[in-house]
Design an enzyme around this catalytic site. Structure first.
Site, short mmCIF file in Angstrom:
data_model
loop_
_atom_site.label_atom_id
_atom_site.label_comp_id
_atom_site.label_asym_id
_atom_site.label_seq_id
_atom_site.Cartn_x
_atom_site.Cartn_y
_atom_site.Cartn_z
N ASP A 18 -5.10 -0.46 -1.70
CA ASP A 18 -4.86 0.66 -2.60
C ASP A 18 -5.06 0.15 -4.03
O ASP A 18 -5.05 -1.07 -4.27
CB ASP A 18 -3.42 1.16 -2.39
CG ASP A 18 -3.01 2.18 -3.41
OD1 ASP A 18 -3.68 3.21 -3.53
OD2 ASP A 18 -2.00 1.94 -4.09
N ASP B 254 -3.85 2.02 -7.55
CA ASP B 254 -2.73 2.24 -8.46
C ASP B 254 -1.42 1.77 -7.85
O ASP B 254 -1.06 2.15 -6.73
CB ASP B 254 -2.64 3.73 -8.80
CG ASP B 254 -3.79 4.19 -9.67
OD1 ASP B 254 -3.85 3.76 -10.83
OD2 ASP B 254 -4.65 4.95 -9.17
N LYS C 131 -6.05 9.01 4.04
CA LYS C 131 -6.66 7.67 3.95
C LYS C 131 -6.88 7.04 5.33
O LYS C 131 -7.85 6.31 5.54
CB LYS C 131 -5.79 6.75 3.10
CG LYS C 131 -5.87 6.99 1.60
CD LYS C 131 -5.07 5.93 0.87
CE LYS C 131 -5.13 6.09 -0.63
NZ LYS C 131 -4.36 5.02 -1.32
N ASP D 33 1.31 1.15 -1.74
CA ASP D 33 2.59 1.37 -2.41
C ASP D 33 3.09 2.80 -2.35
O ASP D 33 4.13 3.12 -2.92
CB ASP D 33 2.46 0.99 -3.90
CG ASP D 33 1.74 2.05 -4.70
OD1 ASP D 33 0.67 2.51 -4.26
OD2 ASP D 33 2.26 2.46 -5.76
N ASP E 144 -0.50 6.05 1.50
CA ASP E 144 -0.98 4.86 2.21
C ASP E 144 -0.43 4.78 3.64
O ASP E 144 -0.88 3.94 4.42
CB ASP E 144 -0.58 3.59 1.45
CG ASP E 144 -1.23 3.51 0.09
OD1 ASP E 144 -2.44 3.79 -0.01
OD2 ASP E 144 -0.53 3.17 -0.89
#
Length: 224
Positions: free
Chosen positions: A11, A13, A153, A176, A180
């Site tokens: 990931d 950000d 995702k 995070d 995710d």
């Protein structure tokens, strides 16, 4: 790819950044040296991860817009219904809603499969309008994403794995956020950095002590 080094999904950000949201410069040391397929996965529009791959000097392998756009081995695939998302947002604006971005909306300017609203937007109205159009509103903590249900995702990771002819369970992923979680469920091993939200921490195989790129670096250092 060596026999020891696993393919990796990162990931961006909160994972490759620091606490201020800036890209951690150490990523330019770690990522180009990774001796296996490396995927950048994000809720951001398609050009963002493609550009990052370019500047990292790594292959263009990305999952963008929460799985809405996937690029692997030169092949681009799209999921979702962008026209329906645009119609829903038009209705939201007609009813007094505001996406909450500046006049030049860099968040959505290049977005191809969904539309994102600021978390300060009227969530109740947004969800109501989205439901009328058969869409969902996904809160990543960074924005509300108005998108086609089922686009996530994890679906993007399966598409990447299929294109690269790699079993998805061979991938290691670091993230995070709640967006995710579906990646964590598809990959063989998953890590949440310490700044992760509760959903990501609960879904991950391991929660590392370090936050932001400190946590990500600790994972990369621990892998072959």
């Amino acid at each position: 790819m060596t026999a020891e080094t696993p393919p990796l999904v990162l990931d961006i950000d909160g994972t490759l950044t620091d606490g201020s949201g800036r890209l951690d410069p150490r990523a330019f040391e770690y990522l180009p040296e990774w001796d296996a397929p490396l995927v950048l996965a994000t809720g951001k529009a398609f050009p963002y991860p493609v550009s990052l791959c370019h500047y990292f000097g790594i292959d263009l392998t990305v999952i963008a817009e929460n799985g809405g756009v996937v690029l692997a081995d030169g092949d681009v695939s799209y999921q979702g219904d962008p026209e329906r998302a645009a119609d829903a947002v038009a209705a939201f604006l007609d009813r007094g809603g505001d996406l909450g971005w500046p006049a030049f909306d860099a968040i959505n300017e290049w977005r191809e499969t969904e539309i994102a609203a600021n978390v300060a937007a009227d969530e109740e109205l947004l969800r109501s309008v989205a439901a009328e159009y058969g869409l969902e509103v996904f809160d990543t903590g960074y924005a509300y994403h108005i998108k086609t249900p089922g686009v996530e995702k994890g679906v993007g990771l399966r598409a990447v794995a299929d294109t690269l002819e790699i079993d998805p369970t061979e991938f290691v992923t670091v993230g995070d956020s709640v967006n995710d979680v579906s990646m964590f469920e598809v990959a063989g091993r998953s890590f949440a950095v310490d700044n992760a939200d509760d959903a990501a921490k609960e879904a991950a195989d391991t929660v590392v002590e370090g936050s932001y790129f400190d946590g990500t670096a600790s994972v990369l250092d621990s892998l072959p």
